[in-house]
Scaffold this motif. Structure first.
Motif, short mmCIF file in Angstrom:
data_model
loop_
_atom_site.label_atom_id
_atom_site.label_comp_id
_atom_site.label_asym_id
_atom_site.label_seq_id
_atom_site.Cartn_x
_atom_site.Cartn_y
_atom_site.Cartn_z
N GLY A 3 33.38 -19.69 -14.42
CA GLY A 3 32.65 -20.97 -14.80
C GLY A 3 33.35 -22.00 -13.69
O GLY A 3 32.44 -22.79 -13.12
N ALA A 4 34.37 -21.97 -13.59
CA ALA A 4 35.23 -23.12 -12.62
C ALA A 4 34.43 -22.91 -11.16
O ALA A 4 34.28 -23.68 -10.22
CB ALA A 4 36.68 -23.00 -12.92
N ASN A 5 34.64 -21.40 -10.90
CA ASN A 5 34.28 -20.94 -9.21
C ASN A 5 32.69 -21.25 -9.42
O ASN A 5 32.22 -21.72 -8.22
CB ASN A 5 34.47 -19.71 -9.11
N ARG A 6 32.05 -21.27 -10.15
CA ARG A 6 30.62 -21.34 -10.15
C ARG A 6 30.26 -22.69 -9.95
O ARG A 6 29.39 -23.10 -9.15
CB ARG A 6 29.70 -20.90 -11.22
N ALA A 9 31.25 -23.95 -6.52
CA ALA A 9 30.27 -23.17 -5.35
C ALA A 9 29.20 -24.22 -5.34
O ALA A 9 28.59 -24.47 -4.53
CB ALA A 9 29.99 -21.82 -5.86
N ARG A 10 28.43 -24.62 -6.59
CA ARG A 10 27.45 -25.42 -6.50
C ARG A 10 27.79 -26.73 -6.04
O ARG A 10 26.84 -27.04 -4.87
CB ARG A 10 26.92 -25.49 -8.10
N LEU A 11 28.96 -27.17 -6.07
CA LEU A 11 29.27 -28.64 -5.31
C LEU A 11 29.46 -28.19 -3.87
O LEU A 11 28.85 -29.12 -3.22
CB LEU A 11 30.43 -29.12 -5.92
N SER A 12 30.01 -27.31 -3.71
CA SER A 12 30.12 -27.11 -2.09
C SER A 12 28.65 -26.68 -1.48
O SER A 12 28.45 -27.14 -0.29
CB SER A 12 31.39 -25.90 -1.93
N ALA A 13 28.10 -25.79 -1.92
CA ALA A 13 26.69 -25.75 -1.57
C ALA A 13 25.74 -26.87 -1.62
O ALA A 13 25.08 -27.03 -0.43
CB ALA A 13 26.00 -24.78 -2.40
N ARG A 14 25.90 -27.76 -2.35
CA ARG A 14 25.34 -29.08 -2.40
C ARG A 14 25.63 -29.82 -1.14
O ARG A 14 25.06 -30.39 -0.44
CB ARG A 14 25.44 -30.01 -3.29
N GLY A 61 33.08 -23.51 3.72
CA GLY A 61 32.99 -24.58 2.75
C GLY A 61 33.04 -23.93 1.43
O GLY A 61 33.19 -24.71 0.36
N LEU A 62 32.61 -22.53 1.23
CA LEU A 62 32.39 -21.87 -0.12
C LEU A 62 33.72 -21.32 -0.34
O LEU A 62 33.80 -20.59 -1.38
CB LEU A 62 31.27 -21.21 -0.27
N GLU A 63 34.77 -20.98 0.60
CA GLU A 63 35.63 -19.98 0.40
C GLU A 63 36.55 -20.49 -0.82
O GLU A 63 37.06 -19.63 -1.55
CB GLU A 63 36.30 -20.02 1.82
N PRO A 64 36.86 -21.91 -1.05
CA PRO A 64 37.79 -22.04 -2.11
C PRO A 64 37.02 -21.68 -3.38
O PRO A 64 37.76 -21.57 -4.43
CB PRO A 64 37.93 -23.53 -2.11
N CYS A 65 35.94 -21.40 -3.42
CA CYS A 65 35.17 -20.99 -4.85
C CYS A 65 35.02 -19.56 -4.92
O CYS A 65 34.44 -18.94 -6.15
CB CYS A 65 33.89 -21.45 -4.63
N ARG A 66 35.48 -18.69 -3.95
CA ARG A 66 35.44 -17.09 -4.12
C ARG A 66 36.37 -16.62 -4.94
O ARG A 66 37.47 -17.06 -4.89
CB ARG A 66 35.33 -16.57 -2.53
N ARG A 85 40.23 -7.19 13.49
CA ARG A 85 39.83 -8.53 13.17
C ARG A 85 38.87 -8.53 11.93
O ARG A 85 38.92 -9.53 11.19
CB ARG A 85 38.74 -9.07 14.47
N GLN A 86 38.32 -7.47 11.72
CA GLN A 86 37.23 -7.41 10.59
C GLN A 86 37.95 -7.14 9.19
O GLN A 86 38.00 -7.95 8.49
CB GLN A 86 36.41 -6.08 10.61
N ARG A 87 39.20 -6.62 9.43
CA ARG A 87 40.19 -6.52 8.37
C ARG A 87 40.88 -7.76 7.88
O ARG A 87 40.99 -8.28 6.74
CB ARG A 87 41.44 -5.39 8.61
N ALA A 88 41.16 -8.63 9.05
CA ALA A 88 41.73 -10.02 8.76
C ALA A 88 40.62 -10.63 8.35
O ALA A 88 40.92 -11.55 7.25
CB ALA A 88 41.97 -10.61 10.09
N LEU A 89 39.38 -10.78 8.52
CA LEU A 89 38.17 -11.51 8.16
C LEU A 89 38.19 -11.36 6.52
O LEU A 89 37.87 -12.03 5.62
CB LEU A 89 36.85 -11.45 8.69
N LEU A 90 38.33 -9.71 6.24
CA LEU A 90 38.07 -9.30 4.82
C LEU A 90 39.32 -9.80 4.10
O LEU A 90 38.90 -10.46 2.87
CB LEU A 90 38.22 -7.63 4.94
N ALA A 91 40.30 -9.89 4.49
CA ALA A 91 41.49 -10.53 3.72
C ALA A 91 41.29 -12.15 3.47
O ALA A 91 41.82 -12.49 2.57
CB ALA A 91 42.63 -10.34 4.43
N GLU A 92 40.79 -12.57 4.47
CA GLU A 92 40.81 -14.12 4.52
C GLU A 92 39.58 -14.53 3.64
O GLU A 92 39.51 -15.63 2.80
CB GLU A 92 40.80 -14.71 5.94
N TYR A 93 38.42 -14.09 4.14
CA TYR A 93 37.11 -14.45 3.34
C TYR A 93 36.40 -13.42 2.44
O TYR A 93 35.41 -13.73 1.83
CB TYR A 93 36.08 -14.78 4.51
N GLY A 94 37.06 -12.44 2.18
CA GLY A 94 36.16 -11.30 1.35
C GLY A 94 35.13 -10.56 1.83
O GLY A 94 34.57 -9.87 1.09
#
Length: 162
Positions: A3-6, A9-14, A61-66, A85-94
């Motif tokens: 719920g907190a992440n959701r 995410a709504r606030l970040s997307a807004r 912008g949405l990373e903190p909510c993931r 680079r793709q492995r680094a992005l996977l680790a950083e951004y999922g």
């Protein structure tokens, strides 16, 4: 997933929709992805800088909510097949295909065999040439959430500012 992440995410997307601008792309090519496991996709042609900038801003912008990835989710991405680079992005951004690795596409099909793909591609091209607006303008940012079964659901649609 929580719920907190959701709500975050709504606030970040807004906030993203307040600063984002519609992205205008000419979708004139229907093609197969390079990945042999992929199917048919609509892909934009020409300069995609505005689209890539918007995508990168949304990811940041949405990373903190993931929710963090678990071991099964990481394994699903087959990190042994990714570039450094793709492995680094996977680790950083999922996800490995963000930022400069991002290639916008709209998936039209599941995996196709070599024998069936030319006929399906021709049929799709004939259909989409008639129904897709030119240029194709991305006017909304949609926030989806994933449930416990791995299904995605639309949480909110935000209009991008003109």
């Amino acid at each position: 997933r929580t719920g907190a992440n959701r709500e975050g995410a709504r606030l970040s997307a807004r906030d993203q929709h307040r600063t984002g601008r519609p992205a205008q792309e000419d979708f004139v090519e229907i093609g197969l992805c390079d990945d042999a496991d992929a199917g048919l996709n609509l892909v934009p042609q020409g300069d995609q800088a505005a689209l890539r900038t918007l995508a990168a801003e949304v990811v940041r912008g949405l990373e903190p909510c993931r929710a963090p990835l678990n071991a099964d989710e990481i394994a699903h991405r087959r990190p042994e097949r990714l570039t450094a680079r793709q492995r680094a992005l996977l680790a950083e951004y999922g996800y490995p295909h963000v930022m400069e690795e991002f290639r916008f596409h709209l998936t039209l099909s599941g995996p196709l065999s070599g024998a069936e793909s030319p006929a399906v591609a021709r049929a799709a091209a004939q259909h989409f040439q008639r129904v897709l607006p030119q240029p194709f303008v991305l006017r909304d940012l949609c926030l989806f959430g994933e449930d416990d079964r791995g299904r995605f659901h639309l949480l909110h649609r935000y209009a991008l500012n003109d």
